[in-house]
Design a protein around this motif. Structure first.
Motif, PDB file in Angstrom:
ATOM      1  N   TYR A  31      -8.233  37.168  49.967  1.00  0.00           N
ATOM      2  CA  TYR A  31      -8.351  35.924  50.733  1.00  0.00           C
ATOM      3  C   TYR A  31      -7.204  34.965  50.444  1.00  0.00           C
ATOM      4  O   TYR A  31      -6.859  34.128  51.285  1.00  0.00           O
ATOM      5  N   VAL A  34      -4.681  35.984  52.972  1.00  0.00           N
ATOM      6  CA  VAL A  34      -5.100  35.466  54.283  1.00  0.00           C
ATOM      7  C   VAL A  34      -4.739  33.984  54.377  1.00  0.00           C
ATOM      8  O   VAL A  34      -4.277  33.510  55.419  1.00  0.00           O
ATOM      9  N   ASP A  35      -4.918  33.244  53.289  1.00  0.00           N
ATOM     10  CA  ASP A  35      -4.554  31.833  53.265  1.00  0.00           C
ATOM     11  C   ASP A  35      -3.041  31.666  53.447  1.00  0.00           C
ATOM     12  O   ASP A  35      -2.574  30.783  54.177  1.00  0.00           O
ATOM     13  N   ASN A  38      -2.282  32.127  56.991  1.00  0.00           N
ATOM     14  CA  ASN A  38      -2.675  30.952  57.755  1.00  0.00           C
ATOM     15  C   ASN A  38      -1.587  29.876  57.679  1.00  0.00           C
ATOM     16  O   ASN A  38      -1.280  29.216  58.676  1.00  0.00           O
ATOM     17  N   GLY A  68     -11.520  34.362  55.416  1.00  0.00           N
ATOM     18  CA  GLY A  68     -11.435  33.971  54.015  1.00  0.00           C
ATOM     19  C   GLY A  68     -12.810  33.733  53.405  1.00  0.00           C
ATOM     20  O   GLY A  68     -13.080  34.157  52.281  1.00  0.00           O
TER      21      GLY A  68
END
Length: 185
Positions: A31, A34-35, A38, A68
């Motif tokens: 995650y 993934v952040d 983003n 996330g």
């Protein structure tokens, strides 16, 4: 509320359920990546691009927060998440947008070297971070199940970002540089 809690000072962090894990745990790496993705999408969205791309990128950023949250939750405690999951419609939207953009692009006959314009390069950076997130999530999935929608969404998103990079190249009139392998003597 203070932003610092000091609870991570010993190299652990909490999952959504409160369970403490090492900061290098594959779930955290997943995650966290993934952040990072983003953030890169925010950079792409901040460029001088078509407003329809900006709108969809903002929607994708919201979906990535969902991803996330799912990744930050142990599968056995998944019922604690009170948010919508990734749906087939989310994946279909990416496919539809790719089909529209591909309809305006020349056929791809070679690999393409990333670059040509900063906006295009930012999009390629987002694509490669997306691929890394996908690899991390795949590794996590080998040990703890990850919902199929998350796996599919991340795979389709990396494809979408590749097509978007090509479309942005066209929009900003940047040359797509084909990769032509050197010939062996």
């Amino acid at each position: 509320m203070k932003i610092y809690t000091k609870t991570g000072d010993k190299a652990t962090t909490s999952l959504f359920t409160g369970k403490r894990v090492p900061k290098h745990h594959i779930r955290i790496e997943s995650y966290g990546t993934v952040d990072e993705l983003n953030s890169f999408l925010g950079l792409v969205r901040d460029q001088n691009i078509n407003s329809s791309y900006k709108t969809l990128l903002a929607q994708i950023q919201c979906k990535l927060f969902t991803v996330g949250a799912i990744l930050a939750t142990e599968p056995s405690k998944d019922n604690r998440l009170k948010i919508p999951r990734i749906q087939e419609e989310d994946i279909a939207l990416l496919e539809k947008e790719m089909d529209v953009m591909n309809g305006e692009l020349p056929e791809m006959t070679h690999f393409i070297l990333p670059g040509g314009h900063p906006t295009v390069s930012y999009c390629h950076m987002a694509r490669t971070v997306c691929r890394r997130a996908e690899r991390m999530i795949s590794y996590l999935h080998e040990n703890e199940p990850v919902p199929e929608g998350v796996l599919k969404y991340m795979n389709r998103l990396s494809d979408y970002l590749f097509v978007l990079a090509r479309k942005l190249s066209k929009d900003v009139h940047a040359e797509e540089v084909k990769w032509i392998p050197e010939k062996l003597d």
